[in-house]
Design a protein around this motif. Structure first.
Motif, PDB file in Angstrom:
ATOM      1  N   PRO A   6       0.816  -1.220   0.000  1.00 58.24           N
ATOM      2  CA  PRO A   6       0.000   0.000   0.000  1.00 58.24           C
ATOM      3  C   PRO A   6       0.848   1.268   0.000  1.00 58.24           C
ATOM      4  O   PRO A   6       2.000   1.266   0.423  1.00 58.24           O
ATOM      5  CB  PRO A   6      -0.791  -0.113   1.301  1.00 58.24           C
ATOM      6  CG  PRO A   6       0.032  -0.970   2.182  1.00 58.24           C
ATOM      7  CD  PRO A   6       0.751  -1.928   1.273  1.00 58.24           C
ATOM      8  N   THR A   7       0.228   2.324  -0.453  1.00 60.66           N
ATOM      9  CA  THR A   7       0.847   3.648  -0.368  1.00 60.66           C
ATOM     10  C   THR A   7       0.413   4.282   0.951  1.00 60.66           C
ATOM     11  O   THR A   7      -0.487   3.785   1.630  1.00 60.66           O
ATOM     12  CB  THR A   7       0.385   4.525  -1.542  1.00 60.66           C
ATOM     13  OG1 THR A   7      -1.031   4.708  -1.442  1.00 60.66           O
ATOM     14  CG2 THR A   7       0.739   3.903  -2.878  1.00 60.66           C
ATOM     15  N   PHE A  44      -6.957  -1.615   3.872  1.00 59.06           N
ATOM     16  CA  PHE A  44      -7.827  -2.751   3.577  1.00 59.06           C
ATOM     17  C   PHE A  44      -7.870  -2.995   2.069  1.00 59.06           C
ATOM     18  O   PHE A  44      -7.992  -2.048   1.301  1.00 59.06           O
ATOM     19  CB  PHE A  44      -9.254  -2.462   4.040  1.00 59.06           C
ATOM     20  CG  PHE A  44      -9.493  -2.681   5.503  1.00 59.06           C
ATOM     21  CD1 PHE A  44     -10.433  -3.598   5.923  1.00 59.06           C
ATOM     22  CD2 PHE A  44      -8.803  -1.959   6.456  1.00 59.06           C
ATOM     23  CE1 PHE A  44     -10.678  -3.794   7.269  1.00 59.06           C
ATOM     24  CE2 PHE A  44      -9.041  -2.141   7.801  1.00 59.06           C
ATOM     25  CZ  PHE A  44      -9.979  -3.064   8.214  1.00 59.06           C
ATOM     26  N   ARG A  45      -7.838  -4.260   1.683  1.00 57.57           N
ATOM     27  CA  ARG A  45      -8.053  -4.656   0.293  1.00 57.57           C
ATOM     28  C   ARG A  45      -9.013  -5.842   0.299  1.00 57.57           C
ATOM     29  O   ARG A  45      -8.748  -6.852   0.939  1.00 57.57           O
ATOM     30  CB  ARG A  45      -6.745  -5.032  -0.382  1.00 57.57           C
ATOM     31  CG  ARG A  45      -5.812  -3.831  -0.525  1.00 57.57           C
ATOM     32  CD  ARG A  45      -4.627  -4.146  -1.360  1.00 57.57           C
ATOM     33  NE  ARG A  45      -3.800  -2.960  -1.526  1.00 57.57           N
ATOM     34  CZ  ARG A  45      -2.548  -3.001  -1.922  1.00 57.57           C
ATOM     35  NH1 ARG A  45      -1.987  -4.159  -2.210  1.00 57.57           N
ATOM     36  NH2 ARG A  45      -1.860  -1.888  -2.045  1.00 57.57           N
ATOM     37  N   SER A  46     -10.090  -5.694  -0.416  1.00 61.77           N
ATOM     38  CA  SER A  46     -11.108  -6.753  -0.436  1.00 61.77           C
ATOM     39  C   SER A  46     -10.567  -7.996  -1.117  1.00 61.77           C
ATOM     40  O   SER A  46      -9.907  -7.933  -2.148  1.00 61.77           O
ATOM     41  CB  SER A  46     -12.357  -6.269  -1.171  1.00 61.77           C
ATOM     42  OG  SER A  46     -13.308  -7.296  -1.189  1.00 61.77           O
ATOM     43  N   TYR A  67      -2.964  -4.582   5.360  1.00 60.66           N
ATOM     44  CA  TYR A  67      -1.555  -4.274   5.559  1.00 60.66           C
ATOM     45  C   TYR A  67      -1.416  -3.274   6.691  1.00 60.66           C
ATOM     46  O   TYR A  67      -2.142  -2.282   6.735  1.00 60.66           O
ATOM     47  CB  TYR A  67      -0.950  -3.656   4.298  1.00 60.66           C
ATOM     48  CG  TYR A  67      -0.717  -4.642   3.185  1.00 60.66           C
ATOM     49  CD1 TYR A  67       0.473  -5.354   3.102  1.00 60.66           C
ATOM     50  CD2 TYR A  67      -1.691  -4.851   2.221  1.00 60.66           C
ATOM     51  CE1 TYR A  67       0.682  -6.255   2.064  1.00 60.66           C
ATOM     52  CE2 TYR A  67      -1.486  -5.751   1.188  1.00 60.66           C
ATOM     53  CZ  TYR A  67      -0.294  -6.449   1.120  1.00 60.66           C
ATOM     54  OH  TYR A  67      -0.091  -7.335   0.100  1.00 60.66           O
ATOM     55  N   VAL A  68      -0.490  -3.543   7.611  1.00 60.64           N
ATOM     56  CA  VAL A  68      -0.117  -2.603   8.662  1.00 60.64           C
ATOM     57  C   VAL A  68       1.400  -2.489   8.650  1.00 60.64           C
ATOM     58  O   VAL A  68       2.101  -3.414   8.239  1.00 60.64           O
ATOM     59  CB  VAL A  68      -0.623  -3.033  10.062  1.00 60.64           C
ATOM     60  CG1 VAL A  68      -2.135  -3.021  10.126  1.00 60.64           C
ATOM     61  CG2 VAL A  68      -0.095  -4.392  10.455  1.00 60.64           C
ATOM     62  N   TRP A 105       6.203  -4.428   6.206  1.00 61.03           N
ATOM     63  CA  TRP A 105       4.760  -4.625   6.325  1.00 61.03           C
ATOM     64  C   TRP A 105       4.421  -5.944   6.997  1.00 61.03           C
ATOM     65  O   TRP A 105       5.122  -6.934   6.847  1.00 61.03           O
ATOM     66  CB  TRP A 105       4.097  -4.617   4.937  1.00 61.03           C
ATOM     67  CG  TRP A 105       4.307  -3.346   4.211  1.00 61.03           C
ATOM     68  CD1 TRP A 105       5.232  -3.098   3.237  1.00 61.03           C
ATOM     69  CD2 TRP A 105       3.607  -2.122   4.414  1.00 61.03           C
ATOM     70  NE1 TRP A 105       5.137  -1.796   2.823  1.00 61.03           N
ATOM     71  CE2 TRP A 105       4.150  -1.173   3.522  1.00 61.03           C
ATOM     72  CE3 TRP A 105       2.570  -1.739   5.253  1.00 61.03           C
ATOM     73  CZ2 TRP A 105       3.686   0.129   3.457  1.00 61.03           C
ATOM     74  CZ3 TRP A 105       2.121  -0.444   5.184  1.00 61.03           C
ATOM     75  CH2 TRP A 105       2.669   0.479   4.296  1.00 61.03           C
ATOM     76  N   VAL A 106       3.317  -5.951   7.712  1.00 53.37           N
ATOM     77  CA  VAL A 106       2.703  -7.183   8.208  1.00 53.37           C
ATOM     78  C   VAL A 106       1.408  -7.331   7.438  1.00 53.37           C
ATOM     79  O   VAL A 106       0.571  -6.426   7.427  1.00 53.37           O
ATOM     80  CB  VAL A 106       2.435  -7.126   9.727  1.00 53.37           C
ATOM     81  CG1 VAL A 106       1.667  -8.354  10.187  1.00 53.37           C
ATOM     82  CG2 VAL A 106       3.735  -6.978  10.499  1.00 53.37           C
TER      83      VAL A 106
END
Length: 116
Positions: A6-7, A44-46, A67-68, A105-106
């Motif tokens: 993610p950005t 979030f990504r569906s 992603y966190v 990222w996790v």
């Protein structure tokens, strides 16, 4: 072109992570519960939805890839934890945790409509 990670603009949802703990009910018994550990920004990504038949009922389930940013806190997340969306209060069961593939990222796969 879509990127894998993610950005900064995609980290737009604030979420809580809760770990499972054993709580004393005051009568010498213990019961399972959750204790809030920390709060972070998430992307979030569906991953689509599914339906399952439980007790002769059709139940909908939504799966999300989340992603966190990797930190000492987020690397502790386990599959018996739950994630809560701060804005909506929705709870998600953590199904998959990948804190190894990328140092920044996790990645989590979380699901609604199932027990956490």
């Amino acid at each position: 072109m879509a990127t894998k990670f993610p950005t900064a603009q995609e980290l737009d949802r604030r979420v809580f992570f809760d770990a499972r703990v054993e709580l004393d009910d005051g009568y010498g018994n213990t019961e399972g519960g959750f204790s809030e550990r920390f709060e972070v920004w998430a992307a979030f990504r569906s991953r689509g939805g599914s339906e399952a038949v439980q007790a002769a009922r059709l139940e909908g389930r939504n799966t999300f890839g989340v992603y966190v940013r990797s930190s000492s806190e987020t690397r502790q997340i386990a599959t018996d934890w739950r994630m809560r969306d701060k804005a909506t209060g929705n709870a998600f069961a953590v199904k998959i945790v990948d804190a190894i593939s990328d140092a920044r990222w996790v990645y989590l796969e979380v699901q609604t409509g199932v027990a956490a």
